[in-house]
Design a protein around this motif. Structure first.
Motif, PDB file in Angstrom:
ATOM      1  N   GLN A   1       0.836  -1.207   0.000  1.00 22.86           N
ATOM      2  CA  GLN A   1       0.000   0.000   0.000  1.00 22.86           C
ATOM      3  C   GLN A   1       0.866   1.251   0.000  1.00 22.86           C
ATOM      4  O   GLN A   1       0.576   2.226  -0.675  1.00 22.86           O
ATOM      5  N   GLY A   2       1.948   1.201   0.737  1.00 24.18           N
ATOM      6  CA  GLY A   2       2.871   2.342   0.745  1.00 24.18           C
ATOM      7  C   GLY A   2       3.494   2.558  -0.632  1.00 24.18           C
ATOM      8  O   GLY A   2       3.596   3.685  -1.115  1.00 24.18           O
ATOM      9  N   GLU A   3       3.916   1.475  -1.271  1.00 19.20           N
ATOM     10  CA  GLU A   3       4.499   1.566  -2.611  1.00 19.20           C
ATOM     11  C   GLU A   3       3.471   2.080  -3.621  1.00 19.20           C
ATOM     12  O   GLU A   3       3.782   2.903  -4.490  1.00 19.20           O
ATOM     13  N   ILE A   4       2.249   1.601  -3.481  1.00 25.14           N
ATOM     14  CA  ILE A   4       1.185   2.047  -4.398  1.00 25.14           C
ATOM     15  C   ILE A   4       0.938   3.542  -4.223  1.00 25.14           C
ATOM     16  O   ILE A   4       0.831   4.289  -5.206  1.00 25.14           O
ATOM     17  N   ARG A   5       0.861   3.984  -2.937  1.00 24.87           N
ATOM     18  CA  ARG A   5       0.649   5.422  -2.693  1.00 24.87           C
ATOM     19  C   ARG A   5       1.797   6.249  -3.274  1.00 24.87           C
ATOM     20  O   ARG A   5       1.576   7.284  -3.894  1.00 24.87           O
ATOM     21  N   TYR A   6       3.030   5.767  -3.096  1.00 28.76           N
ATOM     22  CA  TYR A   6       4.198   6.481  -3.634  1.00 28.76           C
ATOM     23  C   TYR A   6       4.139   6.539  -5.169  1.00 28.76           C
ATOM     24  O   TYR A   6       4.364   7.584  -5.768  1.00 28.76           O
ATOM     25  N   PHE A   7       3.835   5.403  -5.795  1.00 24.00           N
ATOM     26  CA  PHE A   7       3.761   5.342  -7.266  1.00 24.00           C
ATOM     27  C   PHE A   7       2.673   6.280  -7.811  1.00 24.00           C
ATOM     28  O   PHE A   7       2.896   7.032  -8.752  1.00 24.00           O
ATOM     29  N   VAL A   8       1.493   6.224  -7.183  1.00 24.11           N
ATOM     30  CA  VAL A   8       0.385   7.077  -7.623  1.00 24.11           C
ATOM     31  C   VAL A   8       0.759   8.543  -7.457  1.00 24.11           C
ATOM     32  O   VAL A   8       0.507   9.376  -8.344  1.00 24.11           O
ATOM     33  N   LYS A   9       1.380   8.870  -6.335  1.00 23.79           N
ATOM     34  CA  LYS A   9       1.788  10.261  -6.085  1.00 23.79           C
ATOM     35  C   LYS A   9       2.792  10.719  -7.147  1.00 23.79           C
ATOM     36  O   LYS A   9       2.636  11.791  -7.748  1.00 23.79           O
ATOM     37  N   GLU A  10       3.813   9.910  -7.397  1.00 24.02           N
ATOM     38  CA  GLU A  10       4.821  10.257  -8.407  1.00 24.02           C
ATOM     39  C   GLU A  10       4.190  10.358  -9.801  1.00 24.02           C
ATOM     40  O   GLU A  10       4.470  11.275 -10.552  1.00 24.02           O
ATOM     41  N   PHE A  11       3.330   9.386 -10.110  1.00 22.77           N
ATOM     42  CA  PHE A  11       2.679   9.361 -11.432  1.00 22.77           C
ATOM     43  C   PHE A  11       1.817  10.605 -11.622  1.00 22.77           C
ATOM     44  O   PHE A  11       1.879  11.260 -12.659  1.00 22.77           O
ATOM     45  N   GLU A  12       1.007  10.911 -10.606  1.00 21.54           N
ATOM     46  CA  GLU A  12       0.114  12.063 -10.737  1.00 21.54           C
ATOM     47  C   GLU A  12       0.892  13.358 -10.834  1.00 21.54           C
ATOM     48  O   GLU A  12       0.550  14.245 -11.601  1.00 21.54           O
ATOM     49  N   GLU A  13       1.951  13.495 -10.036  1.00 16.73           N
ATOM     50  CA  GLU A  13       2.717  14.740 -10.058  1.00 16.73           C
ATOM     51  C   GLU A  13       3.462  14.914 -11.376  1.00 16.73           C
ATOM     52  O   GLU A  13       3.341  15.937 -12.030  1.00 16.73           O
ATOM     53  N   LYS A  14       4.225  13.883 -11.770  1.00 15.94           N
ATOM     54  CA  LYS A  14       5.043  14.012 -12.967  1.00 15.94           C
ATOM     55  C   LYS A  14       4.206  13.898 -14.229  1.00 15.94           C
ATOM     56  O   LYS A  14       4.308  14.717 -15.125  1.00 15.94           O
ATOM     57  N   ARG A  15       3.421  12.868 -14.299  1.00 18.62           N
ATOM     58  CA  ARG A  15       2.619  12.629 -15.511  1.00 18.62           C
ATOM     59  C   ARG A  15       1.523  13.678 -15.645  1.00 18.62           C
ATOM     60  O   ARG A  15       1.222  14.136 -16.737  1.00 18.62           O
ATOM     61  N   GLY A  16       0.913  14.023 -14.544  1.00 19.99           N
ATOM     62  CA  GLY A  16      -0.167  15.004 -14.571  1.00 19.99           C
ATOM     63  C   GLY A  16       0.291  16.328 -15.127  1.00 19.99           C
ATOM     64  O   GLY A  16      -0.376  16.941 -15.963  1.00 19.99           O
ATOM     65  N   LEU A  17       1.457  16.787 -14.706  1.00 22.10           N
ATOM     66  CA  LEU A  17       1.974  18.062 -15.220  1.00 22.10           C
ATOM     67  C   LEU A  17       2.336  17.940 -16.694  1.00 22.10           C
ATOM     68  O   LEU A  17       2.084  18.855 -17.475  1.00 22.10           O
ATOM     69  N   ARG A  18       2.923  16.797 -17.067  1.00 20.19           N
ATOM     70  CA  ARG A  18       3.283  16.593 -18.461  1.00 20.19           C
ATOM     71  C   ARG A  18       2.025  16.545 -19.337  1.00 20.19           C
ATOM     72  O   ARG A  18       1.969  17.184 -20.377  1.00 20.19           O
ATOM     73  N   GLU A  19       1.022  15.811 -18.870  1.00 17.05           N
ATOM     74  CA  GLU A  19      -0.233  15.738 -19.617  1.00 17.05           C
ATOM     75  C   GLU A  19      -0.895  17.110 -19.686  1.00 17.05           C
ATOM     76  O   GLU A  19      -1.451  17.484 -20.715  1.00 17.05           O
ATOM     77  N   LEU A  20      -0.818  17.840 -18.587  1.00 17.48           N
ATOM     78  CA  LEU A  20      -1.402  19.180 -18.568  1.00 17.48           C
ATOM     79  C   LEU A  20      -0.708  20.080 -19.579  1.00 17.48           C
ATOM     80  O   LEU A  20      -1.368  20.829 -20.318  1.00 17.48           O
TER      81      LEU A  20
ATOM     82  N   VAL B   1       0.910  19.055 -22.294  1.00 16.88           N
ATOM     83  CA  VAL B   1       0.552  18.570 -23.633  1.00 16.88           C
ATOM     84  C   VAL B   1      -0.834  19.054 -24.014  1.00 16.88           C
ATOM     85  O   VAL B   1      -1.071  19.536 -25.127  1.00 16.88           O
ATOM     86  N   LEU B   2      -1.778  18.947 -23.078  1.00 17.43           N
ATOM     87  CA  LEU B   2      -3.139  19.422 -23.358  1.00 17.43           C
ATOM     88  C   LEU B   2      -3.176  20.928 -23.587  1.00 17.43           C
ATOM     89  O   LEU B   2      -3.908  21.411 -24.455  1.00 17.43           O
ATOM     90  N   GLU B   3      -2.396  21.676 -22.829  1.00 15.78           N
ATOM     91  CA  GLU B   3      -2.339  23.135 -23.019  1.00 15.78           C
ATOM     92  C   GLU B   3      -1.742  23.464 -24.389  1.00 15.78           C
ATOM     93  O   GLU B   3      -2.251  24.339 -25.103  1.00 15.78           O
ATOM     94  N   ASN B   4      -0.696  22.752 -24.789  1.00 13.15           N
ATOM     95  CA  ASN B   4      -0.102  22.959 -26.117  1.00 13.15           C
ATOM     96  C   ASN B   4      -1.103  22.623 -27.219  1.00 13.15           C
ATOM     97  O   ASN B   4      -1.203  23.335 -28.218  1.00 13.15           O
ATOM     98  N   LEU B   5      -1.826  21.515 -27.043  1.00  8.20           N
ATOM     99  CA  LEU B   5      -2.848  21.150 -28.024  1.00  8.20           C
ATOM    100  C   LEU B   5      -3.930  22.216 -28.117  1.00  8.20           C
ATOM    101  O   LEU B   5      -4.375  22.578 -29.202  1.00  8.20           O
ATOM    102  N   LYS B   6      -4.357  22.727 -26.966  1.00  4.62           N
ATOM    103  CA  LYS B   6      -5.372  23.778 -26.955  1.00  4.62           C
ATOM    104  C   LYS B   6      -4.872  25.014 -27.689  1.00  4.62           C
ATOM    105  O   LYS B   6      -5.585  25.604 -28.515  1.00  4.62           O
TER     106      LYS B   6
END
Length: 168
Positions: A35-54, A56-61
């Motif tokens: 559960q700790g590893e999952i929380r860490y992975f989700v946190k890292e994924f959301e922070e890094k990937r979320g900003l990157r996706e954001l 990319v979406l802003e560039n597309l817009k």
């Protein structure tokens, strides 16, 4: 886990059960670690990937906005101008083709008329030739008939002459 503790609460096995429970939770129960590893992975994924996706979406817009506001109207105008030019050229080409077809039709008609005139001339010449041949045939037949009559006369004269000599 708690049921086991309740059963062993009043017995001497209680420390053993407690130790086995701790060993089990440390060695075999990986839920807290996972559960700790999952929380860490989700946190890292959301922070890094979320900003990157954001981003990319802003560039597309921005690209879509730029395309809709500037590029698309320019393309429409260029297409409209070019289509008008192409349409004018097509009309001119159609007019030229129509004129060429009319000239070709007139030329064919003229050729057909010339051919008919030549054919009529040949037919008239042939008819004249046939009449001439018939008149020549009539002349030859007449000459032949006269020659036959002369020969008949000549043979009849010769027969008469022979008849004079036959009495001797």
């Amino acid at each position: 886990h708690r049921k086991r503790e309740a059963l062993a609460a009043g017995s001497p096995i209680q420390p053993i059960v407690k130790d086995v429970g701790e060993i089990y939770s440390r060695l075999l129960d990986h839920r807290p670690v996972i559960q700790g590893e999952i929380r860490y992975f989700v946190k890292e994924f959301e922070e890094k990937r979320g900003l990157r996706e954001l981003r990319v979406l802003e560039n597309l817009k921005n690209t879509i906005f730029e395309t809709n506001e500037h590029v698309l109207p320019k393309c429409e105008q260029a297409m409209h101008d070019n289509l008008n030019e192409v349409f004018k050229r097509l009309q001119a080409a159609n007019d030229m083709i129509r004129r060429l077809q009319e000239k070709e039709h007139e030329e064919r008609k003229l050729q057909a008329d010339k051919l008919m005139a030549r054919e009529e001339k040949c037919i008239a010449h042939w008819e004249e030739f046939m009449k001439e041949q018939q008149s020549k045939q009539a002349e030859v037949d007449e000459e032949h008939r006269k020659a036959m009559e002369r020969l008949k006369e000549q043979y009849s004269d010769m027969e008469k002459e022979l008849a004079k000599y036959a009495s001797f």
